[in-house]
Design an enzyme around this catalytic site. Structure first.
Site, PDB file in Angstrom:
ATOM      1  N   ARG A 107      36.001  29.651  42.078  1.00  0.00           N
ATOM      2  CA  ARG A 107      35.348  30.902  41.677  1.00  0.00           C
ATOM      3  C   ARG A 107      35.987  31.462  40.409  1.00  0.00           C
ATOM      4  O   ARG A 107      35.302  31.977  39.529  1.00  0.00           O
ATOM      5  CB  ARG A 107      35.399  31.915  42.810  1.00  0.00           C
ATOM      6  CG  ARG A 107      34.404  33.075  42.664  1.00  0.00           C
ATOM      7  CD  ARG A 107      34.976  34.257  41.944  1.00  0.00           C
ATOM      8  NE  ARG A 107      36.222  34.666  42.532  1.00  0.00           N
ATOM      9  CZ  ARG A 107      37.219  35.194  41.847  1.00  0.00           C
ATOM     10  NH1 ARG A 107      37.121  35.387  40.536  1.00  0.00           N
ATOM     11  NH2 ARG A 107      38.348  35.542  42.448  1.00  0.00           N
ATOM     12  N   GLY A 147      42.257  36.088  26.923  1.00  0.00           N
ATOM     13  CA  GLY A 147      43.663  36.416  26.736  1.00  0.00           C
ATOM     14  C   GLY A 147      43.901  37.908  26.585  1.00  0.00           C
ATOM     15  O   GLY A 147      43.823  38.442  25.466  1.00  0.00           O
ATOM     16  N   GLY A 154      50.824  43.930  31.998  1.00  0.00           N
ATOM     17  CA  GLY A 154      49.692  43.515  32.806  1.00  0.00           C
ATOM     18  C   GLY A 154      48.778  44.697  33.094  1.00  0.00           C
ATOM     19  O   GLY A 154      47.673  44.801  32.550  1.00  0.00           O
ATOM     20  N   GLU A 380      43.208  41.178  37.725  1.00  0.00           N
ATOM     21  CA  GLU A 380      42.081  42.036  37.341  1.00  0.00           C
ATOM     22  C   GLU A 380      42.147  43.386  38.040  1.00  0.00           C
ATOM     23  O   GLU A 380      41.140  43.938  38.477  1.00  0.00           O
ATOM     24  CB  GLU A 380      40.753  41.316  37.584  1.00  0.00           C
ATOM     25  CG  GLU A 380      40.637  40.078  36.704  1.00  0.00           C
ATOM     26  CD  GLU A 380      39.359  39.307  36.880  1.00  0.00           C
ATOM     27  OE1 GLU A 380      38.350  39.927  37.251  1.00  0.00           O
ATOM     28  OE2 GLU A 380      39.365  38.093  36.643  1.00  0.00           O
TER      29      GLU A 380
END
Length: 401
Positions: A107, A147, A154, A380
């Site tokens: 995925r 990127g 982060g 994410e």
């Protein structure tokens, strides 16, 4: 009092343990065809091999799988034109669920390709960039990567250190990116960098002097996925390498929102795989003279797992309909990602307890899904970041800083 109809009611359909809420009734024939096509492909091309790939920490046929996924229309499938399928958000979500039911790494391959790299070009690129890259990426002939994350930044991408400076008509990029899915096999990287004009996006073709993508090894999660560092040492790019419509941090965050939506569905695919494994095991594994599924504590676990799994699927479907209607907000995506990944991990862990010691064996998918989801929980947007997104939306107060 509630009146009852005078005519006999239609017979109720039988209870379906695989679809206890009747969620398939929300899907049309095309939705079901997409789901079944992707499920069949995953069963044929991924499931027979995934345990071995995971154990060895490799995805040796990634380029072959990308071309096959392109032929299915699964790459950039919710984008319009340029060879993309133009599918609905719900159909894309259904595909993500089926791919992650096989493995999160598969995925991720599709999500990064379509929802991050291709979406960035489609949404922010020039017409020339779209024509050059999107048809080949949709076909799986070119793999892309995205990127944004850096070794020291982060959750706070606004503090990125990768920098692009003008040198005549060219741009020169220097910096590092970390934890980049598809990086070492990508034909093009979408790289975000700080400039004197703010954060901008750049298309960096593989093989550009000064650009390299060493693969990250020794992972205990997402082992059947290519993860890399991106190194940019004086990478010189022409003026037309910049994404002209991408200005500021809102651009990469917009891409992330599209990818997070796929995770809302994908996590439920992994959870479903573990739940189905637990049900099958509980009905065949005998202890004390009968199947363990006949004991009250096991049934309580299965019932709780089913409730959270199908609530999560219902949430994913609701968000998909809102996306198709152009009404989905970033805060709602955070709601879905936060809930569904957390509940998916809980389902995996409960499934492991039902399988006992067998739950840690690669003969079953449970521990593989559980360890993969630990990465999905973080990437994410960590749990904490999505909590703060919702907290700000609920209170109007910004607690990020």
């Amino acid at each position: 009092m509630v009146s009852t109809p005078s005519s006999p009611s239609a017979p109720r359909p039988p209870f379906d343990p695989a679809d206890p809420l009747g969620l398939d009734d929300l899907l049309g024939p095309e939705d079901l065809a997409v789901r079944d096509t992707v499920r069949g492909w995953a069963a044929d091309r991924v499931l027979p091999h995934i345990a071995g790939w995971y154990e060895r920490g490799e995805l040796p046929v990634i380029r072959e799988l990308a071309r096959e996924l392109g032929a299915l229309g699964a790459l950039g499938m919710s984008l319009e034109g340029y060879g993309c399928a133009g599918a609905s958000a719900v159909q894309y979500g259904l595909a993500c669920a089926e791919l992650e039911a096989a493995d999160s790494g598969i995925r991720s391959l599709v999500s990064v390709q379509g929802s991050l790299a291709m979406y960035a070009v489609h949404r922010y690129g020039s017409e020339e960039q779209k024509r050059e890259w999107l048809p080949r990426m949709a076909a799986g002939e070119v793999i892309g990567c995205f990127g944004l994350t850096e070794p020291d930044h982060g959750s706070d991408p606004a503090a990125m250190r990768t920098r692009a400076r003008r040198d005549g008509a060219d741009w020169v990029l220097d910096g590092r990116k970390m934890w980049i899915t598809n990086g070492s096999v990508a034909g093009v990287a979408v790289v975000w960098a700080r400039t004197d004009e703010g954060i901008r996006g750049f298309l960096v073709p593989a093989g550009t002097p000064g650009f390299s993508a060493p693969e990250i090894r020794h992972k205990w999660s997402l082992r059947a996925s290519v993860t890399s560092e991106l190194v940019l040492d004086g990478v010189r790019l022409p003026a037309d390498a910049v994404l002209p419509e991408a200005e500021g941090l809102r651009a990469p965050l917009g891409c992330l929102g599209h990818a997070r939506y796929g995770i809302v569905w994908g996590a439920m695919g992994a959870a479903r795989s573990c739940f189905e494994t637990a049900v099958e095991y509980a009905t065949t594994r005998e202890q004390f003279g009968r199947p363990i599924g006949g004991f009250q504590l096991t049934q309580a676990k299965l019932a709780d797992m089913a409730v959270e799994l199908h609530k999560g699927l219902l949430l994913a479907h609701h968000l998909g309909r809102r996306m198709d209607a152009g009404r989905l907000r970033p805060e709602q995506i955070s709601f879905g990602k936060l809930n569904n990944v957390r509940e998916a991990i809980a389902i995996c862990r409960t499934s492991r307890t039902i399988l006992g010691a067998n739950g840690i064996s690669l003969e079953y998918p449970v521990m593989r899904h559980a360890t993969n989801l630990e990465s999905v929980l973080t990437y994410e947007g960590t749990v904490e970041m999505h909590q703060l997104v919702l907290g700000k939306a609920l209170t109007g107060l910004d607690a990020f800083r």
